[in-house]
Design a protein around this motif. Structure first.
Motif, mmCIF file in Angstrom:
data_model
loop_
_atom_site.group_PDB
_atom_site.id
_atom_site.type_symbol
_atom_site.label_atom_id
_atom_site.label_comp_id
_atom_site.label_asym_id
_atom_site.label_seq_id
_atom_site.Cartn_x
_atom_site.Cartn_y
_atom_site.Cartn_z
ATOM 1 N N TYR A 1 0.843 -1.194 0.000
ATOM 2 C CA TYR A 1 0.000 0.000 0.000
ATOM 3 C C TYR A 1 0.881 1.248 0.000
ATOM 4 O O TYR A 1 0.698 2.162 -0.817
ATOM 5 N N ALA A 2 1.884 1.263 0.885
ATOM 6 C CA ALA A 2 2.781 2.420 0.962
ATOM 7 C C ALA A 2 3.564 2.580 -0.332
ATOM 8 O O ALA A 2 3.766 3.706 -0.831
ATOM 9 N N ALA A 3 3.987 1.441 -0.938
ATOM 10 C CA ALA A 3 4.742 1.516 -2.189
ATOM 11 C C ALA A 3 3.865 2.063 -3.315
ATOM 12 O O ALA A 3 4.330 2.837 -4.150
ATOM 13 N N ALA A 4 2.590 1.649 -3.310
ATOM 14 C CA ALA A 4 1.675 2.144 -4.343
ATOM 15 C C ALA A 4 1.449 3.654 -4.185
ATOM 16 O O ALA A 4 1.308 4.364 -5.179
ATOM 17 N N ALA A 5 1.453 4.133 -2.934
ATOM 18 C CA ALA A 5 1.296 5.579 -2.707
ATOM 19 C C ALA A 5 2.483 6.332 -3.300
ATOM 20 O O ALA A 5 2.324 7.424 -3.859
ATOM 21 N N LEU A 6 3.666 5.737 -3.191
ATOM 22 C CA LEU A 6 4.851 6.360 -3.796
ATOM 23 C C LEU A 6 4.698 6.393 -5.320
ATOM 24 O O LEU A 6 5.014 7.389 -5.968
ATOM 25 N N THR A 7 4.212 5.272 -5.880
ATOM 26 C CA THR A 7 4.011 5.210 -7.331
ATOM 27 C C THR A 7 3.022 6.285 -7.768
ATOM 28 O O THR A 7 3.224 6.959 -8.795
ATOM 29 N N LEU A 8 1.957 6.442 -6.985
ATOM 30 C CA LEU A 8 0.952 7.455 -7.320
ATOM 31 C C LEU A 8 1.575 8.855 -7.316
ATOM 32 O O LEU A 8 1.327 9.660 -8.215
ATOM 33 N N ALA A 9 2.412 9.119 -6.315
ATOM 34 C CA ALA A 9 3.075 10.421 -6.248
ATOM 35 C C ALA A 9 4.017 10.593 -7.436
ATOM 36 O O ALA A 9 4.109 11.679 -8.034
ATOM 37 N N PHE A 10 4.694 9.508 -7.813
ATOM 38 C CA PHE A 10 5.629 9.567 -8.934
ATOM 39 C C PHE A 10 4.885 9.875 -10.243
ATOM 40 O O PHE A 10 5.274 10.767 -11.006
ATOM 41 N N LEU A 11 3.799 9.126 -10.502
ATOM 42 C CA LEU A 11 3.026 9.343 -11.733
ATOM 43 C C LEU A 11 2.455 10.758 -11.758
ATOM 44 O O LEU A 11 2.492 11.451 -12.774
ATOM 45 N N SER A 12 1.924 11.176 -10.622
ATOM 46 C CA SER A 12 1.331 12.492 -10.517
ATOM 47 C C SER A 12 2.381 13.571 -10.769
ATOM 48 O O SER A 12 2.165 14.517 -11.540
ATOM 49 N N GLY A 13 3.562 13.413 -10.159
ATOM 50 C CA GLY A 13 4.640 14.380 -10.343
ATOM 51 C C GLY A 13 5.113 14.418 -11.786
ATOM 52 O O GLY A 13 5.295 15.490 -12.376
ATOM 53 N N GLY A 14 5.313 13.239 -12.372
ATOM 54 C CA GLY A 14 5.762 13.175 -13.762
ATOM 55 C C GLY A 14 4.770 13.841 -14.692
ATOM 56 O O GLY A 14 5.140 14.621 -15.581
ATOM 57 N N PHE A 15 3.478 13.561 -14.462
ATOM 58 C CA PHE A 15 2.437 14.132 -15.306
ATOM 59 C C PHE A 15 2.424 15.661 -15.199
ATOM 60 O O PHE A 15 2.350 16.373 -16.203
ATOM 61 N N LEU A 16 2.538 16.170 -13.963
ATOM 62 C CA LEU A 16 2.531 17.628 -13.769
ATOM 63 C C LEU A 16 3.726 18.284 -14.451
ATOM 64 O O LEU A 16 3.597 19.329 -15.095
ATOM 65 N N VAL A 17 4.919 17.666 -14.311
ATOM 66 C CA VAL A 17 6.115 18.247 -14.933
ATOM 67 C C VAL A 17 5.950 18.268 -16.451
ATOM 68 O O VAL A 17 6.259 19.270 -17.114
ATOM 69 N N LEU A 18 5.428 17.170 -17.019
ATOM 70 C CA LEU A 18 5.220 17.134 -18.475
ATOM 71 C C LEU A 18 4.247 18.232 -18.917
ATOM 72 O O LEU A 18 4.511 18.956 -19.868
ATOM 73 N N LEU A 19 3.133 18.354 -18.198
ATOM 74 C CA LEU A 19 2.178 19.424 -18.523
ATOM 75 C C LEU A 19 2.866 20.781 -18.500
ATOM 76 O O LEU A 19 2.652 21.623 -19.363
ATOM 77 N N GLY A 20 3.726 20.963 -17.489
ATOM 78 C CA GLY A 20 4.401 22.249 -17.335
ATOM 79 C C GLY A 20 5.388 22.503 -18.470
ATOM 80 O O GLY A 20 5.434 23.589 -19.038
ATOM 81 N N LEU A 21 6.186 21.480 -18.825
ATOM 82 C CA LEU A 21 7.182 21.656 -19.877
ATOM 83 C C LEU A 21 6.495 21.947 -21.208
ATOM 84 O O LEU A 21 6.985 22.739 -22.005
ATOM 85 N N PHE A 22 5.354 21.290 -21.453
ATOM 86 C CA PHE A 22 4.630 21.546 -22.703
ATOM 87 C C PHE A 22 3.646 22.713 -22.571
ATOM 88 O O PHE A 22 2.853 22.963 -23.466
ATOM 89 N N ARG A 23 3.683 23.371 -21.418
ATOM 90 C CA ARG A 23 2.827 24.540 -21.179
ATOM 91 C C ARG A 23 1.350 24.232 -21.427
ATOM 92 O O ARG A 23 0.648 24.942 -22.143
ATOM 93 N N LEU A 24 0.894 23.128 -20.829
ATOM 94 C CA LEU A 24 -0.488 22.682 -21.031
ATOM 95 C C LEU A 24 -1.372 22.942 -19.821
ATOM 96 O O LEU A 24 -2.394 22.286 -19.632
ATOM 97 N N GLY A 25 -0.931 23.897 -18.977
ATOM 98 C CA GLY A 25 -1.698 24.184 -17.767
ATOM 99 C C GLY A 25 -3.145 24.543 -18.043
ATOM 100 O O GLY A 25 -4.018 24.322 -17.223
ATOM 101 N N PHE A 26 -3.415 25.062 -19.265
ATOM 102 C CA PHE A 26 -4.780 25.476 -19.582
ATOM 103 C C PHE A 26 -5.755 24.302 -19.567
ATOM 104 O O PHE A 26 -6.959 24.496 -19.480
ATOM 105 N N LEU A 27 -5.245 23.066 -19.627
ATOM 106 C CA LEU A 27 -6.150 21.907 -19.608
ATOM 107 C C LEU A 27 -6.973 21.860 -18.325
ATOM 108 O O LEU A 27 -8.064 21.291 -18.302
ATOM 109 N N ALA A 28 -6.413 22.456 -17.258
ATOM 110 C CA ALA A 28 -7.158 22.476 -15.996
ATOM 111 C C ALA A 28 -8.456 23.255 -16.152
ATOM 112 O O ALA A 28 -9.356 23.141 -15.326
#
Lengths: 578, 578
Positions: free
Chosen positions: A101-128
Motif C-alpha cells: 500500500y505504501a509503495a503504491a502511494a509512492l508510485t501514485l506520487a511519482f506518476l502524478s509528479g511526472g504528469f505535472l512536470v510534463l504538462l508544465g514543460l509543454f505549457r499545457l496548464g490550460f487543460l485544468a
C-alpha cells in the motif's frame, strides 16, 4: 540562460533576499511548523498510511517547491482532498497498512509528479480549465462530507469501512454496538473544544485586549494544544491499556530514500487516478496561489507552478511520502504570518525535519481519535452547500453540474463524481449552444442601429429578412440555423426575396457550418431567395475567403448591416410598392 | 386530435392522393424494387446474415416508414454502413451464420428502434448534432474502404476475416494461395462490367439518342443484369460443382414473425452499439431526406423522422430483418423515378414481397462473388478522401477530427472510430474557446466605432484600457481573461485607471465566469483600477441583474462603448493632461 532561469524562480527572488525578509520568513516558518505537525499526521491517517508518511511528505516536497514554484506564500504538503483521493485509489489495489500500500502511494506520487512536470514543460496548464468552478465547489463540498464521515470510525473507536457515504453510514450503524466510550469521549471532546476555540476563543481574546492577529494565531493553535493535551492524558492514564487506539511507534528518522513500485501493471492501474489527482491538486493550489499573489500585486506563472508541484510530488515519491499539493489553510497561515519568499517554506521543512527526529517518541501516545477530530473540524469548513443555492439562482446548467457532482461523489465515490462533473459541464455547455439565440432585427428609425423586432420599435421591409446570429456557428448548431431559416421562409414563402445573416457575434464558422451555409445558399437559390452576410468579423472572413462559398453566394457580403439595409430595402421597396 | 395526427403524417398527404400521384408512385416502385432485390441480398451478406434477411428488412420496415415518416421520397431498408456496423457488433457476441447471430441482429434492430422512438417522443433529435460533418464524412469514407476490403474474400473465393483494415489485408495475404480462379473471374468480371456501365454506357446511350433520364435508369439497372447473367451462368454451367460459392437455398416465404432475443445480458452488450447505429443511421437518413425535400420546397420534421425510422426498425425486429435506415442511393432513384408520396414505398414493399415468394428459387444459383462485386462498386462511390484536403485548407481542428476518424476507423474498427471522432470534435471545439480572441480597441477618429488597435488607426487614452471579448465567457476561458488582464496591467501598472470590457460578442456568462469577474473586480479594486462593462447583451444583463456582481462592480455598465469612451476618456484626459 534566460530560458534556464525561467525554470528556477529562485534566481528572481533570491537576488534581493535580505535580513528583513529572513526575519519574516523565520517567524512564519515556526508558526506553520507547529500547525503542520498534527495536520501531517492526521492526513496520513486519512490516506490510510502510517503517520510518519505525512511528515515525510511535508519535508522534501516543500524544499523542491521552494526551488521551482512561483508563489511566494504557497505551503505545499498533504491536503485533505488529495489524501482522500489517495486512499480511494490505493484502496483498490492494495490493503491499507501493508508495505505494498505504501509503495503504491509512492508510485501514485511519482506518476502524478511526472504528469505535472510534463504538462508544465509543454505549457499545457490550460487543460485544468475543463474543471468548472461549480464542479470544483461541488466536489470539495462532497469530499468534505465524505472525509468527515470516514473519520467518524476513529472518533467512535469502531472498525468500519466504505468508499461512499451510504456504505460508510451503513458500516457505522452495523458496528454501533462496538462504540468505545472512552475513545468517543476524547474524540467528541476534541471536536467540541476545537469548535469552541474557533467560535469563542478569538472574540474572547480580542475582548481581553489582544490584537486581532495574535488572537487569530492562538485560536489556530487549537489543534496543537489538543494534540499535546490528549497525548499527555493517554500517557498519564495509560489509555492504551483501556482500549484507546493510539498512533503507536513512529520511526525516529529523517525522510528515508524510497523507490516507488514501477511494475507496469500497477502503473497502468494508477495512471488515470494520478491524472485526476494531479489536475485537482493543481487547480486547488493555483487558485490559492493566485489569490495570495494578487493581494501583493505579484503574479504567478501557472505553467511554472505545474513544474513546481510536479517536482514536489516526485520528491514525495522518493522520500516516503505520497501525493501533495498547495494547501489552502496552511498557505493562508503562512501568508498571514508574514512569509515573504519561498525560503519560509524551506525553514518549515527544516522545522519538520527536527520534529521528525525529536518529537516522534511522544507521538506514540497520541490518540487516533484526536487526529480524526482535528480532520473533521478542518474539513467541515470546506463543506459549503450554498453553491447549490447560488447556481440555482443564476443558471440551470451550472446547477445541474454542481448537483450531479455532489450527488455522484457522495453516492459513487470521488473519482466517478468529479469525472462525471467534468463530462457533464462540457456536454451542458455544448448543448446550450445547440439552439443559439437568433434574433430577427429591424432598423431603429432614423439611426444606423438594428435591433430585435420583438424587443424594440423598428422598421422592417417585407421582402427582406435579417437575422442576427448571437453565437459562433459550428457543427452543434449549424442544423438549427438551417431549419430555422427554412421554417421561417415556408411561412412567408412568396414575399421574402433576400435573407441577410448579421454575423457581428459570430466568432467562428467551422467546416460543418460552412457546408451548411453552402447547402442553405443552394436551397434558397432554388426558391429564388438571395442569401447575404453582413458584419462578418475579420478572422472569420479570412477563413471564408479561401472557400468556394463566397463565389457561390447568391447575394453579397456587406461590411455593415446599414449597408445591407441601404442596398436591399431600397431595391425591394421599389419592387414591392405596397 | 391534432396532436394524434402529428404522429401520422399519412393524414397529411393521404387527403390529396389522386390517380396522377398513383401512377407516378407505381412507376417509381417498380424501378426501386428491381434495384432493391440484388442490393438487399448483398447487404445481408455484408451483415453476416442469410440473404433473405435483407429482403425481409425491406418489406415491413418500408410499410411502417410510409405510415410514420415525413419524407415523401426516402426509401428505407438495409444500407451499407449500418450493415457493416451490424456485422461488427453482432460478430462480438455470436458466430456468423448461427441462429443466435440472427436473433442478436433482431435484438439490435429492436434496441435501435426503441431508442429512436424514445428520442422522437422526447423530441431529442438535436442530439444528433454532436456528429460534425467532417466526422461523418471521414467515417463514411473509412467505412467504404472497410466494406470493400471485407468483400474481397468473396470475390477471390477465399475464407478470410478481420474487423480492421490491417487484419483484413493480413488475412487475405495469408490465404492468397487459396484463390479460386473461376470465382475471381466472375467477381472481377462483374466489377469491371459495373464500372464500365457506370462510366461508359450512359454517355453511349445518350449519344445513341436516348433521353438522359432513361439512359440513367438503364445504367443503374447494371447490378440487376449482372445478377441475372451470372445466375444464368452458374445454373447453365453448374458452377457450384466447380467450386464457385452460391447463395444457395433461400426460404420461399413472406417475412416470418420473429422474436428478438430479450436476454438482459445480450441487451446490455448491444445497447451502446444500438445507440451508435441509431444515431449514425438517423443522421444519414435525415440528411438525404432534407436534401430531397428542399428540391420540392417540402419540409421534413426531424423528430417525426425519429419515430418513422424507429417504427421501421421495430418492424424489422419482429419480421426477420436487421437494423435499417433511409438509404442514399435508393432514395435518389425513388425521387428521380417520380415518387410523389410514401405510397411509392408501400408499393415497393409489395413488389419485394412478391419477389420473396416467387423469385427465391432462382436466387439459389446466384454466385456470392456477384453480390460482393455489386457491394464493392456501390461503396467505392462513398469513398471520398477529398474531405481531408478541404478541411486541411479550411481549419486545422476540423482536419484533425476527420483524419483521426478515418485513421481510427480503419485501424481500430468502426465503433472506436466514430466514437473517437465525436469526442475529439467536442474537445477540439472547447479547446478552441480556451484562448478566446480578445482585442484591445480604440476609437476610429471622429466616429462612434471602436476597432482593434493593431489593425486600425485609432485613438486611445493612456488611462483607459478597453478590451473587446470575442467569445462567450464560461469555465473554459474565464481564467484566460483574468490572466490576460492582470498581465496587461502589470505592464502599465501606474497609468491605467479604468478597464472596460466590451461585451458585444459575449453571448453567455456562466457561473464560473461570473466568479472570475467578481475576483477580477476585487483584484483590480485593490490596485486602484476600476472595472467597467459596455454593450452587454439583453439576455446576459438579465442574468447579471440577479447577482451581487453588479452591486460590487467598482465601475459602471455602459449601454454603448461610445458612452464609456465619453465618460472615461474625458475624465482621464483631465487627470492626465499629457
Amino acid at each position: 540562460m534566460a530560458d534556464f532561469k525561467r525554470y528556477f524562480p529562485i534566481f528572481d527572488w533570491g537576488r534581493t533576499y535580505d535580513r528583513r525578509a529572513l526575519g519574516h520568513d523565520l517567524t512564519a516558518a515556526v508558526i506553520v511548523t507547529l500547525m503542520l505537525i498534527p495536520q501531517s499526521l492526521a492526513y496520513a491517517l486519512l490516506a490510510g498510511l502510517p503517520p510518519e508518511a505525512g511528515i515525510y511528505a511535508s519535508i522534501v516536497p516543500i524544499l523542491l517547491y521552494a526551488l521551482f514554484g512561483t508563489s511566494r506564500a504557497l505551503a505545499v504538503g498533504p491536503v485533505a482532498v488529495v489524501s482522500l483521493l489517495t486512499a480511494s485509489t490505493i484502496g483498490q489495489v492494495a490493503e491499507a497498512g501493508t508495505a505494498s500500500y505504501a509503495a503504491a502511494a509512492l508510485t501514485l506520487a511519482f506518476l502524478s509528479g511526472g504528469f505535472l512536470v510534463l504538462l508544465g514543460l509543454f505549457r499545457l496548464g490550460f487543460l485544468a480549465n475543463f474543471l468548472s468552478h461549480p464542479v470544483i465547489a461541488g466536489f470539495i463540498t462532497a469530499s468534505g462530507v465524505l472525509i468527515a464521515a470516514s473519520q467518524l470510525k476513529h472518533v467512535l473507536g469502531v472498525s468500519a469501512d466504505g468508499h461512499t457515504l451510504i456504505e460508510m453510514i451503513l458500516s457505522l450503524v452495523t458496528h454501533a454496538g462496538d462504540i468505545h466510550v472512552l475513545t468517543a469521549a476524547i474524540g467528541f471532546g476534541v471536536i467540541a473544544a476545537l469548535f469552541g476555540v474557533r467560535s469563542g476563543l478569538k472574540p474572547l481574546l480580542t475582548r481581553l485586549g489582544l490584537n486581532t492577529r495574535l488572537a487569530d494565531f492562538i485560536s489556530k493553535a487549537g489543534p496543537v494544544v489538543a494534540v499535546a493535551a490528549t497525548t499527555a492524558l493517554a500517557w498519564g492514564f495509560d489509555l492504551e491499556a483501556r482500549g484507546v487506539a493510539l498512533v503507536g511507534a513512529v520511526p525516529q528518522s529523517l525522510p528515508p530514500l524510497t523507490a516507488p513500485d514501477f511494475s507496469p501493471e500497477l502503473m497502468r492501474a494508477l495512471f488515470i487516478p494520478a491524472v485526476l489527482i494531479s489536475i485537482i491538486g493543481f487547480v486547488e493550489s493555483v487558485s490559492v496561489a493566485k489569490t495570495l499573489a494578487a493581494k501583493k500585486r505579484q503574479r504567478i506563472d501557472p505553467d511554472q507552478e505545474l513544474i513546481g508541484l510536479g517536482a514536489a510530488n516526485l520528491g514525495a515519491a522518493f522520500t516516503g511520502g505520497y501525493p501533495v499539493t498547495g494547501g489552502f489553510a496552511r498557505s493562508v497561515v503562512n501568508f498571514d504570518a508574514g512569509a515573504q519568499t519561498p525560503a519560509a517554506g524551506a525553514f518549515t521543512a527544516i522545522g519538520l525535519a527536527l520534529a521528525a527526529i525529536s518529537l516522534t517518541p511522544l507521538i506514540y501516545f497520541l490518540p487516533k481519535a484526536t487526529l480524526a477530530a482535528t480532520i473533521i473540524v478542518a474539513v467541515l469548513s470546506l463543506v459549503n452547500f450554498s453553491i447549490l443555492k447560488s447556481t440555482w439562482r443564476y443558471s440551470t446548467s451550472d446547477f445541474i453540474a454542481v448537483f450531479a457532482t455532489i450527488l455522484l461523489t457522495l453516492s459513487l465515490g470521488v473519482e466517478v463524481g468529479v469525472a462525471s462533473g467534468v463530462v457533464l459541464s462540457v456536454l451542458l455547455h455544448i448543448t446550450k449552444t445547440f439552439k443559439p439565440h437568433i434574433a430577427e432585427v429591424g432598423r431603429v428609425p432614423g439611426t444606423q442601429h438594428f435591433r430585435n423586432i420583438h424587443r424594440h420599435n423598428v422598421e422592417t421591409t417585407p421582402s427582406l429578412l435579417t437575422l442576427r446570429i448571437d453565437e459562433s456557428l459550428y457543427f452543434a448548431n449549424a442544423n438549427f440555423l438551417e431549419d430555422m431559416i427554412l421554417n421561417r421562409l415556408s411561412r412567408d414563402a412568396n414575399t421574402i426575396q433576400d435573407v441577410v445573416l448579421m454575423c457581428s457575434a459570430v466568432n467562428e464558422v467551422d467546416y460543418s457550418a460552412l457546408e451548411t451555409l453552402e447547402t442553405l445558399n443552394t436551397q434558397l437559390s432554388e426558391m429564388g431567395v438571395r442569401l447575404h452576410l453582413s458584419e462578418v468579423k475579420g478572422p472569420v472572413m479570412d477563413k471564408l475567403k479561401h472557400t468556394h462559398f463566397l463565389k457561390a453566394l447568391s447575394g453579397e457580403v456587406f461590411l455593415s448591416q446599414h449597408d445591407a439595409w441601404a442596398a436591399l430595402s431600397a431595391g425591394t421597396l421599389q419592387a414591392n410598392p405596397a
